[in-house]
Design a protein around this motif. Structure first.
Motif, PDB file in Angstrom:
ATOM      1  N   GLN A 184      39.555  35.279  40.725  1.00 11.48           N
ATOM      2  CA  GLN A 184      39.299  36.647  40.267  1.00 11.48           C
ATOM      3  C   GLN A 184      38.284  36.710  39.129  1.00 11.48           C
ATOM      4  O   GLN A 184      37.598  37.727  38.961  1.00 11.48           O
ATOM      5  N   GLU A 185      38.159  35.632  38.342  1.00 11.92           N
ATOM      6  CA  GLU A 185      37.199  35.665  37.230  1.00 11.92           C
ATOM      7  C   GLU A 185      35.765  35.777  37.722  1.00 11.92           C
ATOM      8  O   GLU A 185      34.908  36.359  37.035  1.00 11.92           O
ATOM      9  N   TRP A 188      35.252  39.395  38.061  1.00 11.32           N
ATOM     10  CA  TRP A 188      35.192  40.029  36.740  1.00 11.32           C
ATOM     11  C   TRP A 188      33.835  39.783  36.082  1.00 11.32           C
ATOM     12  O   TRP A 188      33.272  40.665  35.429  1.00 11.32           O
ATOM     13  N   TYR A 192      31.524  42.701  34.588  1.00  9.01           N
ATOM     14  CA  TYR A 192      31.115  42.725  33.179  1.00  9.01           C
ATOM     15  C   TYR A 192      29.587  42.723  33.053  1.00  9.01           C
ATOM     16  O   TYR A 192      29.025  43.420  32.200  1.00  9.01           O
ATOM     17  N   ARG A 216      44.441  36.672  31.598  1.00 15.74           N
ATOM     18  CA  ARG A 216      44.509  37.826  32.498  1.00 15.74           C
ATOM     19  C   ARG A 216      45.509  38.862  31.998  1.00 15.74           C
ATOM     20  O   ARG A 216      45.321  40.064  32.211  1.00 15.74           O
ATOM     21  N   PHE A 258      43.264  45.983  37.616  1.00 16.11           N
ATOM     22  CA  PHE A 258      42.892  46.071  36.201  1.00 16.11           C
ATOM     23  C   PHE A 258      44.073  46.541  35.357  1.00 16.11           C
ATOM     24  O   PHE A 258      44.725  47.534  35.688  1.00 16.11           O
ATOM     25  N   TYR A 308      36.182  47.176  39.441  1.00 15.34           N
ATOM     26  CA  TYR A 308      36.741  45.860  39.733  1.00 15.34           C
ATOM     27  C   TYR A 308      37.453  45.849  41.085  1.00 15.34           C
ATOM     28  O   TYR A 308      37.229  44.950  41.908  1.00 15.34           O
TER      29      TYR A 308
END
Length: 754
Positions: A184-185, A188, A192, A216, A258, A308
């Motif tokens: 998931q990063e 993200w 971002y 998280r 989120f 997201y």
């Protein structure tokens, strides 16, 4: 839905639980759209491939098919029958239903066993016959698996073969609602960047790999980082494989959403955003804690949350179930019910803006961990901010602290009764078999129950496999099991042996160390063995120690003909480890008493035995079995690295998590492990320092000062984290000879100390 009677004729060899009348009530049509995506053929093919991996050529003796129409109410069902040429025909409503039905056949007809710590698959030839049709079904719509912490304590370094094995285990154990949090990063980072953050701001937000679970959840940031770009690529590719395989069995993967946890850099871009900076978490200071939380009512929350989730759905597809936890181990800024309802309404709106069919899966841990804040009005307000039936709550620690019972079944929201069982992935025997054997049925019969499933939610896995086999099986039972009979059959199939002494040993264990009945007890290994030494350590246990030692004796005596069985070798190591853990407490008490009474000879004797014999013997024992080695944990971490710099980063993450848990030991020993290599270079070194310090105090007449000792212990602990030593990833030594030597030496000592 009206009650429906279902008949089956079965060969019932301890199998009466499979043949039952099922009454099902469809309470939540809002969940009806949560269905397997894969076709019937795809699901059947997935089960066939699983059997090939598990049974090799013998897999051809099974004929597999999936037929969704077998279930009219979304409750899984499987039917098995024999053919004239000794094949088994298995048909189920989903791939998971078929796999679970087959595993029940393998267990109760073929005396076979599959676990994290090895398999016992001596399949009879020909396959045992099923008389008539064996119908296996469940009362539970969902069987949930994992905890948001499991991804850090257990699976953080896994490659695809290890994930493949785990998903097979899920299918065999009937899991159809697993967390899928990997990768998931990477998404993200893209969000971002599109918002305008620079790479430095992003890198200062993400924690290191071993601590991402708490990053998280908004508990911590940056420590153990920065995350290399290769990490994102690797984990994203792994997630694609994980999701494809889960869905091929008919599972419904749970994806992340989120929560409001944001990088500090968002404030540079949106200085007027409604952001709260939280206080420190778990002994961390604000260098790596004190997260920035965006108020869900701020329009920016909807923007970021929908950006997201759009990425999640675009990259991963969706099965419409999303997890996020807004206040995990955090105190909300207001207890006003109107505020709390507005928060959950806004969080859910960020999901439905992208997926109108979204279901919010929320861990109910906050209601227990911050019980003084979450009173009934606050709980009800948070839950009712989401339409009834559009949220599923995980009653995460229900075997010990059930929330449903004092919240009117979560005030009507669907919930899943979960067994948490393990904290930190600790080693050590533990269970609450009476509680888990009765709790799910009590939840089902609770007035106006909104129960929709059972769950297994440990912080760490690969320990105490007996508890997880029992818990997963209960989802397919109509009433509690006879625990004595159940564990006797477990011993038979785990070792493929009918030796009565094995069943006797397991009955002793099941009704002692595996049956904690102490109210509100948390299974977090309190043994002095794995804790920073002091003169005030907890040596209490919840069971009669003699039962453990008697079971140890029975397994050692039964060992010679069974040492070729990997499952038995594992358990011989495990019970000997547990016995030495208990004996460590006894020697510790002698050490502490000798010091208090200023008896130097007795202190030297007890301390000498512990430091120079018991702990080295324990390290040799652990090093003789691949399931108890430090080496693979470190090797798997370093294998993910591209280059020496990444390898050092991952190695530090892996070592720190299981020892210091933070730069300065903020949560020291929370994730303790009893592993070969770690015992010698970490725990034994620390105990040696403690004994030497006490001896020096008696020699010099100085008092023992805990704070000064802690500073010296920290040097030992930090020294291990950075020692750079390579630890074996293959076992060494003869397990039986080592275990027998330890038994002959220490069993008499154990009897003296009862």
């Amino acid at each position: 839905m009206h009650p429906r009677k279902e008949r089956s004729v079965a060969l019932c060899v301890g199998l009466s639980f499979m043949c039952f009348i099922l009454t099902a009530h469809c309470r939540f049509p809002t969940l009806d759209h949560l269905q397997p995506q894969a076709s019937e053929k795809t699901q059947a093919r997935a089960v066939i491939q699983l059997l090939k991996r598990l049974l090799g050529d013998r897999s051809t003796e099974f004929i597999i098919s999936v037929n969704r129409s077998m279930s009219k109410d979304s409750l899984d069902v499987c039917e098995l029958r024999s053919t004239r040429n000794n094949q088994i025909v298995a048909t189920g409503s989903t791939g998971v239903a078929v796999a679970s039905g087959l595993y029940n056949y393998l267990k109760y007809f073929c005396n076979c066993h599959v676990s994290w710590s090895g398999d016992q698959l001596d399949l009879p030839r020909p396959l045992p016959q099923v008389t008539g049709v064996l119908r296996i079904n469940t009362q539970h719509r969902f069987r949930y698996y994992q905890n948001v912490c499991t991804v850090s304590y257990s699976s953080v370094w896994w490659d695809w073969p290890r994930w493949e094995r785990e998903i097979d285990w899920m299918a065999l154990n009937g899991i159809n609602l697993p967390l899928a949090f990997t990768g998931q990063e990477a998404l993200w980072q893209e969000v971002y960047r599109s918002l305008g953050l620079n790479q430095t701001e992003i890198e200062e937000f993400f924690s290191g790999p071993a601590f991402l679970a708490w990053n998280r959840m908004g508990n911590m940031f940056e420590f153990g980082g920065p995350l290399p770009q290769s990490w994102h690529v690797n984990k994203l590719n792994l997630q694609f494989k994980i999701l494809e395989r889960m869905r091929s069995f008919g599972m419904i993967p749970v994806l992340p959403a989120f929560s409001g946890n944001i990088p500090k850099g968002i404030l540079r871009l949106h200085p007027s955003a409604n952001v709260t900076r939280l206080g420190p978490w778990a002994h961390f200071n604000c260098s790596f804690s004190c997260a920035y939380i965006l108020d869900p009512r701020d329009p920016l929350f909807l923007q970021i949350g929908s950006m997201y989730l759009s990425q999640v759905v675009k990259q991963f597809g969706t099965d419409h179930v999303y997890n996020t936890d807004s206040f995990n181990e955090m105190t909300p800024p207001s207890s006003d019910p109107g505020y709390l309802s507005a928060v959950s309404r806004s969080v859910f709106a960020s999901m439905t803006a992208v997926d109108p069919q979204a279901i919010w899966l929320m861990q109910g841990w906050l209601f227990f961990s911050s019980a003084s804040f979450w009173r009934p009005p606050q709980i009800k307000a948070l839950l009712h901010g989401v339409p009834i039936g559009r949220m599923i709550v995980l009653d995460l620690f229900a075997e010990t602290e059930p929330i449903f019972s004092y919240t009117e079944s979560f005030y009507g929201q669907p919930f899943i009764w979960c067994m948490l069982h393990n904290f930190g992935g600790n080693s050590g025997f533990f269970g609450q078999v009476e509680s888990i054997n009765s709790g799910p049925f009590q939840a089902l019969s609770f007035p106006n129950s909104s129960l929709v499933g059972l769950g297994i939610a440990p912080e760490g896995i690969e320990q105490n496999p007996v508890i997880y086999e029992l818990m997963s099986e209960l989802a397919w039972r109509k009433e509690p099991v006879n625990l004595s009979k159940w564990v006797s059959l477990y011993a038979m199939r785990r070792y493929g042996s009918t030796q009565e002494s094995l069943g006797a040993a397991w009955r002793l264990l099941f009704f002692s160390v595996y049956n904690c009945t102490v109210p509100h007890y948390r299974n977090h290994n309190h043994s002095p063995l794995v804790r920073r030494p002091s003169l005030r350590m907890n040596t209490e246990v919840w069971y009669n120690r003699s039962d453990l030692f008697d079971a140890w004796k029975l397994l050692v005596e039964a060992a010679p003909p069974l040492m070729s069985k990997g499952t038995f070798r594992h358990d011989l190591v495990d019970i000997t480890r547990e016995a030495l853990q208990v004996l460590t407490s006894a020697y510790y008490l002698e050490i502490a008493e000798s010091f208090r009474n200023q008896k130097l000879p007795e202190l030297l004797t007890a301390g000498g035995v512990l430091v120079h014999d018991l702990l080295p013997e324990l390290d040799r024992l652990l090093s003789s079995d691949g399931n108890f080695l430090l080496g693979p944990w470190l090797e798997q971490a370093q294998a993910l690295a591209l280059g020496e710099k990444e390898a050092r980063l991952y190695d530090m993450n892996a070592r720190n998590q299981i020892t210091l848990w933070g730069p300065s030991g903020e949560i020291v020993d929370y994730a303790s492990k009893e592993w070969g290599g770690l015992m010698e270079d970490y725990y034994a070194q620390r105990w040696g320092l403690f004994v030497n310090t006490l001896v020096d105090c008696l020699h010099t007449g100085r008092p023992f000062k805990q704070e000064a000792f802690n500073q010296e212990a920290f040097k030992v602990e930090q020294g291990f984290v950075y020692n750079g030593r390579k630890y074996p990833s293959e076992p060494t030594g003869d397990t039986y000879e080592i275990a027998r030597r330890i038994f002959l030496k220490y069993y008499p000592q154990a009897m003296k100390r009862l």
